[in-house]
Design a protein around this motif. Structure first.
Motif, short mmCIF file in Angstrom:
data_model
loop_
_atom_site.label_atom_id
_atom_site.label_comp_id
_atom_site.label_asym_id
_atom_site.label_seq_id
_atom_site.Cartn_x
_atom_site.Cartn_y
_atom_site.Cartn_z
N ARG A 173 0.82 -1.22 0.00
CA ARG A 173 0.00 0.00 0.00
C ARG A 173 0.86 1.27 0.00
N SER A 174 1.95 1.26 0.75
CA SER A 174 2.73 2.49 0.89
C SER A 174 3.62 2.80 -0.31
N ASN A 175 3.74 1.87 -1.27
CA ASN A 175 4.53 2.18 -2.47
C ASN A 175 3.73 2.03 -3.75
N PHE A 176 2.42 1.82 -3.61
CA PHE A 176 1.63 1.51 -4.80
C PHE A 176 1.66 2.65 -5.82
N GLU A 177 1.57 3.88 -5.38
CA GLU A 177 1.55 4.99 -6.33
C GLU A 177 2.80 5.02 -7.18
N GLU A 178 3.91 4.57 -6.63
CA GLU A 178 5.16 4.62 -7.39
C GLU A 178 5.26 3.57 -8.48
N VAL A 179 4.39 2.56 -8.45
CA VAL A 179 4.44 1.58 -9.54
C VAL A 179 4.10 2.24 -10.87
N LYS A 180 3.45 3.40 -10.82
CA LYS A 180 3.14 4.13 -12.04
C LYS A 180 4.41 4.58 -12.77
N GLY A 181 5.53 4.62 -12.06
CA GLY A 181 6.78 5.01 -12.69
C GLY A 181 7.64 3.85 -13.14
N ILE A 182 7.11 2.62 -13.04
CA ILE A 182 7.94 1.45 -13.35
C ILE A 182 8.20 1.31 -14.84
N GLU A 210 -0.20 -3.52 5.00
CA GLU A 210 0.52 -3.17 3.78
C GLU A 210 0.09 -4.03 2.59
N ALA A 211 -0.49 -5.17 2.83
CA ALA A 211 -0.94 -6.03 1.72
C ALA A 211 -2.12 -5.39 1.01
N ILE A 212 -2.01 -5.15 -0.28
CA ILE A 212 -3.07 -4.42 -0.98
C ILE A 212 -4.36 -5.23 -1.05
N PHE A 213 -4.28 -6.57 -0.95
CA PHE A 213 -5.52 -7.35 -0.99
C PHE A 213 -6.33 -7.17 0.29
N ASN A 214 -5.73 -6.58 1.32
CA ASN A 214 -6.48 -6.27 2.54
C ASN A 214 -7.12 -4.89 2.50
N ASP A 215 -6.87 -4.14 1.45
CA ASP A 215 -7.43 -2.80 1.29
C ASP A 215 -8.60 -2.87 0.29
N ARG A 216 -9.71 -3.43 0.73
CA ARG A 216 -10.81 -3.74 -0.18
C ARG A 216 -11.48 -2.49 -0.76
N GLU A 217 -11.41 -1.38 -0.03
CA GLU A 217 -12.08 -0.16 -0.50
C GLU A 217 -11.44 0.39 -1.78
N ARG A 218 -10.16 0.10 -2.00
CA ARG A 218 -9.47 0.66 -3.17
C ARG A 218 -9.19 -0.40 -4.23
N MET A 219 -9.87 -1.53 -4.15
CA MET A 219 -9.58 -2.65 -5.04
C MET A 219 -9.75 -2.27 -6.51
N ASP A 220 -10.81 -1.57 -6.84
CA ASP A 220 -11.03 -1.18 -8.23
C ASP A 220 -9.91 -0.27 -8.73
N TYR A 221 -9.47 0.62 -7.88
CA TYR A 221 -8.39 1.53 -8.25
C TYR A 221 -7.09 0.77 -8.49
N TYR A 222 -6.77 -0.16 -7.60
CA TYR A 222 -5.57 -0.96 -7.78
C TYR A 222 -5.63 -1.72 -9.10
N TYR A 223 -6.75 -2.35 -9.35
CA TYR A 223 -6.88 -3.17 -10.55
C TYR A 223 -6.76 -2.32 -11.81
N SER A 224 -7.47 -1.20 -11.87
CA SER A 224 -7.45 -0.37 -13.08
C SER A 224 -6.06 0.21 -13.32
N THR A 225 -5.36 0.55 -12.26
CA THR A 225 -4.01 1.08 -12.40
C THR A 225 -3.07 0.04 -12.98
N LEU A 226 -3.13 -1.17 -12.46
CA LEU A 226 -2.26 -2.24 -12.95
C LEU A 226 -2.59 -2.61 -14.38
N GLU A 227 -3.86 -2.65 -14.71
CA GLU A 227 -4.26 -2.97 -16.09
C GLU A 227 -3.82 -1.88 -17.06
#
Length: 361
Positions: A173-182, A210-227
């Protein structure tokens, strides 16, 4: 199941495993905040696989086309690593390993290129020094990227694409935003593949959040970002692989590809995956419970050869539980699945296995 096991016996003389993963060391020069090497420091067993033990495996490399020299440690700390790569290449195998990047000196890089190493994975936990260095303590982001840029220059100089560079990005969770720069980072260092992995082995209760699968409220955001990253990467001919941010409770698949690969640990134990390594004598957090990490070894190559171990009835039965070709009912499979797999996030991650071995180290 017996018919399936017989087919495995019939195929054992030809390449039938997607890969063999060999843990060449459990030593590490890093102190990553999530790693068992750090969190179990007071009782961790630091060992190198002796070259003599590694040589015991040579006759059985014919069962695979890919050998991955990786476990719970930094492979470049084993002074015999170059010789191990050479042995595998002499057998006509593809060879790779994952590193934290700190030991990729110019001399080491030139040796790896000359050895015709096929792939090198480099672990990241951020795309800025501030984030990466906070999580992967003991490593320096800017130094690692500089080393990869050096590898790119050496490859250009020698007019080769090997070793291919893979970036292994740990998603929390604490580094997810930075994956946009990968993606721009991958282009900068000439990486062909990016693998984004979830934090699936949680040894410290404080890391559960820290596990993103435990952050259910932002699941759609995580998925769309990765896709979105995957689609942009495809347009640049860079492979981006990720399991998705959610969990599939009905999954009977395993990202570790346990029915088509095996791991040999530093002591010679043949285990299904790195998470069943007997060296991990601790507890982990699974669905808010503290549970023992359950080891699973089917034999040791010091005592019996890999072919015999692979053919054992209990090992064949275990692999059958994860073989998509077996038409088992989900309920029946789950009742027979060992606790170490039932209590593992890797099994719940995705409906497809990872295309190649990837280490969170």
């Amino acid at each position: 199941m017996l018919d399936w096991a017989k087919r495995q016996l019939d195929r054992i003389g030809s390449p039938s495993l997607d890969w063999i993963q060999i843990e060449v060391t459990t030593h590490c020069n890093g102190s990553c905040t999530y790693c068992p090497h750090t969190l179990m420091r007071n009782r961790w067993a630091n060992k190198h696989m002796p070259l003599e033990l590694f040589r015991e495996l040579v006759p059985f490399l014919r069962h695979t086309d890919l050998v991955y020299l990786q476990g719970w440690g930094e492979p470049l700390l084993n002074e015999d690593l170059f010789e191990m790569v050479r042995i595998c290449k002499d057998q006509g195998k593809r060879v790779g390993f994952t590193t934290n990047g700190t030991l990729l000196t110019e001399s080491t890089l030139r040796t790896l290129v000359d050895l015709r190493l096929d792939m090198v994975g480099v672990s990241l936990a951020g795309t800025t020094a501030r984030t990466h260095n906070r999580i992967r303590k003991g490593t320096d982001f800017n130094e690692v990227i500089s080393r990869l840029e050096g590898l790119r220059r050496i490859r250009d100089e020698k007019e080769t694409r090997a070793p291919a560079v893979h970036l292994a990005y740990l998603l929390v969770r604490s580094n997810f935003e930075e994956v946009k720069g990968i993606l721009p980072l991958a282009e900068r260092v000439g990486a062909e593949q990016i693998v984004a992995s979830n934090l699936t082995l949680i040894l410290d209760p404080g890391l559960s959040s820290e596990a993103i699968f435990n952050d259910r409220e932002r699941m759609d955001y995580y998925y769309s970002t990765l896709e979105d990253i995957a689609q942009r990467a495809a347009r640049k001919n860079i492979r981006f692989d990720h399991p998705g941010p959610g969990l599939d409770e009905a999954s009977l698949c395993c990202r570790e590809n346990v029915h088509r690969a095996c791991v040999i640990n530093v002591e010679g134990e043949v285990v299904p995956c790195v998470f069943t390594n007997p060296l991990l004598s601790s507890h982990h957090i699974f669905k808010d419970q503290s549970l023992p990490l359950r080891a699973m070894s089917f034999g040791n190559i010091r005592n019996e050869n890999l072919s015999r171990i692979w053919r054992k009835r209990e090992y064949a039965g275990f692999r059958a539980l994860f073989d998509p070709m077996m038409a088992r009912k989900p309920e029946e499979t789950r009742t027979k699945m060992p606790a170490c797999c039932m209590e593992c996030y890797k099994r719940l991650e995705a409906s497809r296995p990872c295309p190649e071995p990837i280490s969170i180290l």
